[in-house]
Design a protein around this motif. Structure first.
Motif, PDB file in Angstrom:
ATOM      1  N   GLU A 170       0.819  -1.213   0.000  1.00  0.00           N
ATOM      2  CA  GLU A 170       0.000   0.000   0.000  1.00  0.00           C
ATOM      3  C   GLU A 170       0.853   1.265   0.000  1.00  0.00           C
ATOM      4  OE1 GLU A 170      -3.903   1.710   2.420  1.00  0.00           O
ATOM      5  OE2 GLU A 170      -3.006  -0.227   2.971  1.00  0.00           O
ATOM      6  N   PRO A 174      -1.027   3.194  -3.055  1.00  0.00           N
ATOM      7  CA  PRO A 174      -1.995   3.569  -2.011  1.00  0.00           C
ATOM      8  C   PRO A 174      -3.432   3.510  -2.522  1.00  0.00           C
ATOM      9  CG  PRO A 174      -0.888   5.507  -2.893  1.00  0.00           C
ATOM     10  CD  PRO A 174      -0.193   4.324  -3.492  1.00  0.00           C
ATOM     11  N   ARG A 237      -4.866  -4.578   0.115  1.00  0.00           N
ATOM     12  CA  ARG A 237      -4.836  -4.868  -1.328  1.00  0.00           C
ATOM     13  C   ARG A 237      -4.966  -6.355  -1.592  1.00  0.00           C
ATOM     14  NH1 ARG A 237      -3.402  -0.859  -4.837  1.00  0.00           N
ATOM     15  NH2 ARG A 237      -2.536  -2.382  -6.307  1.00  0.00           N
TER      16      ARG A 237
END
Length: 364
Positions: A170, A174, A237
């Motif tokens: 991330e 992001p 993610r």
């Protein structure tokens, strides 16, 4: 060929197995990031001279053993036995990771003489039967998401290392334009933060409880195949990629990648596509989830809930529900009989010469 004493003689070394290696209108981003803040083959040795069958000494072989041909034909199946997301006999990773905490909690309660308190779980008796509203075919959505996020929590908390890939990091990719404090990536997320993140995605995309179980299967398959760990820098993610893939495989009307961009306002479609492509490649495009594996994960999630006092909502069995269960059982039995009749009309091979064995259906 079916005899175990065949001419297939192999050396000590067994075959080596390769290691594998519609858009939502509500702005859900603030709720999501509120959580963020808080194969070698055996070679038969060449005989020096012809030997009569009577002269063979099977018990005195030095360094040799008889290997049945069926032991060498499907090495991939043998390799999958150690992967819980592929083989039903392998124990799930999340359940084994949670046992350490469960044992410590029980030991602490015993040493500190902590009373279990009032029993909240209901048990069936001769006069009353208690059932919950969750079955293997129709799990309860809210409870299933709680169990799945608890499994993810134990994966993060009891991880072996911090192995990761850039596509899931991330910090490199992001999910928000707002800068996330570096301190956030140094602490394991709490269970309630993981639950809020997953619940928001499932609520906005209107996903089912079965999709949550398949999400956990894909997550553990990714960790096993790619040999990585789920940690504070990549858990969002990885979970997002697993949910994205599970929704497309499980649901007939899957949510498009652009729809997730309506839920997560700052993520781009290109990023979603790239993450999905890498996820599939790391899974070696193995998105199959056998029914036996799905059922194993469902019941292990129930065991996890029981160990952590996440009790399912029990209610007395009413007359109306009993009649519905009886009707469903009768329908399944009729379908099973039709399948048996159709199978009996076919010719049976030598392996199935004993015929089809019938057994009563069991409702979960």
């Amino acid at each position: 060929m079916g005899n175990t004493l065949t001419c297939c003689v192999s050396p000590n070394a067994s075959p080596k197995l390769g290691r594998r290696a519609g858009p939502a209108e509500t702005d859900y981003e603030s709720e999501i990031y509120e959580a963020a803040a808080g194969d070698a083959v055996a070679v038969a040795p060449a005989p020096a001279a012809a030997v009569e069958p009577a002269e063979l000494d099977f018990g005195a072989g030095e360094g040799h053993h008889l290997q049945h041909i069926s032991d060498r034909e499907m090495p991939e199946d043998l390799a999958l036995e150690s992967n819980p997301s592929d083989h039903p006999r392998a124990s799930t990773i999340f359940l084994s990771k949670s046992q350490t905490d469960v044992r410590e909690k029980r030991k602490s309660n015993h040493l500190n003489h902590v009373s279990p308190g009032q029993l909240t779980k209901k048990y069936s008796s001769c006069s009353t039967i208690f059932l919950d509203d969750s079955t293997v075919s129709q799990p309860n959505l809210r409870t299933t998401i709680k169990c799945v996020t608890l499994a993810i929590y134990y994966h993060i908390k009891n991880r072996d290392a911090n192995r990761s890939l850039d596509i899931f990091d991330e910090r490199s990719h992001p999910l928000t334009r707002e800068k996330v404090p570096e301190e956030y990536f140094k602490h394991d997320p709490e269970h309630k933060f993981i639950y809020r993140f997953v619940r928001t995605l499932f609520s906005a995309a209107q996903l089912t409880a079965e999709c949550a179980i398949v999400t956990l299967v894909y997550l553990e398959r990714l960790l096993t195949y790619a040999e990585i760990d789920i940690c504070p820098t990549n858990w969002k993610r990885i979970v997002l990629g697993a949910i994205l893939l599970a929704s497309k495989v499980w649901d007939d009307q899957a949510v498009w990648n652009v729809d997730y961009c309506q839920i997560l306002k700052d993520i781009t479609v290109e990023d979603m596509n790239e993450m999905e492509r890498h996820f599939l490649e790391l899974l070696q495009f193995n998105i199959n989830v056998p029914a036996s594996v799905y059922a194993k994960y469902y019941f292990d999630l129930r065991s996890l809930a029981d160990d952590n006092n996440l009790n399912f909502l029990f209610a007395p069995l009413s007359k109306e529900r009993a009649q519905n269960l009886e009707a469903i059982s009768r329908l399944c039995e009729d379908k099973y009989k039709d399948l048996c009749r159709a199978a009996l009309r076919r010719s049976l091979s030598a392996d199935n010469f004993i015929g089809i064995q019938r057994s009563n259906a069991i409702l979960s």
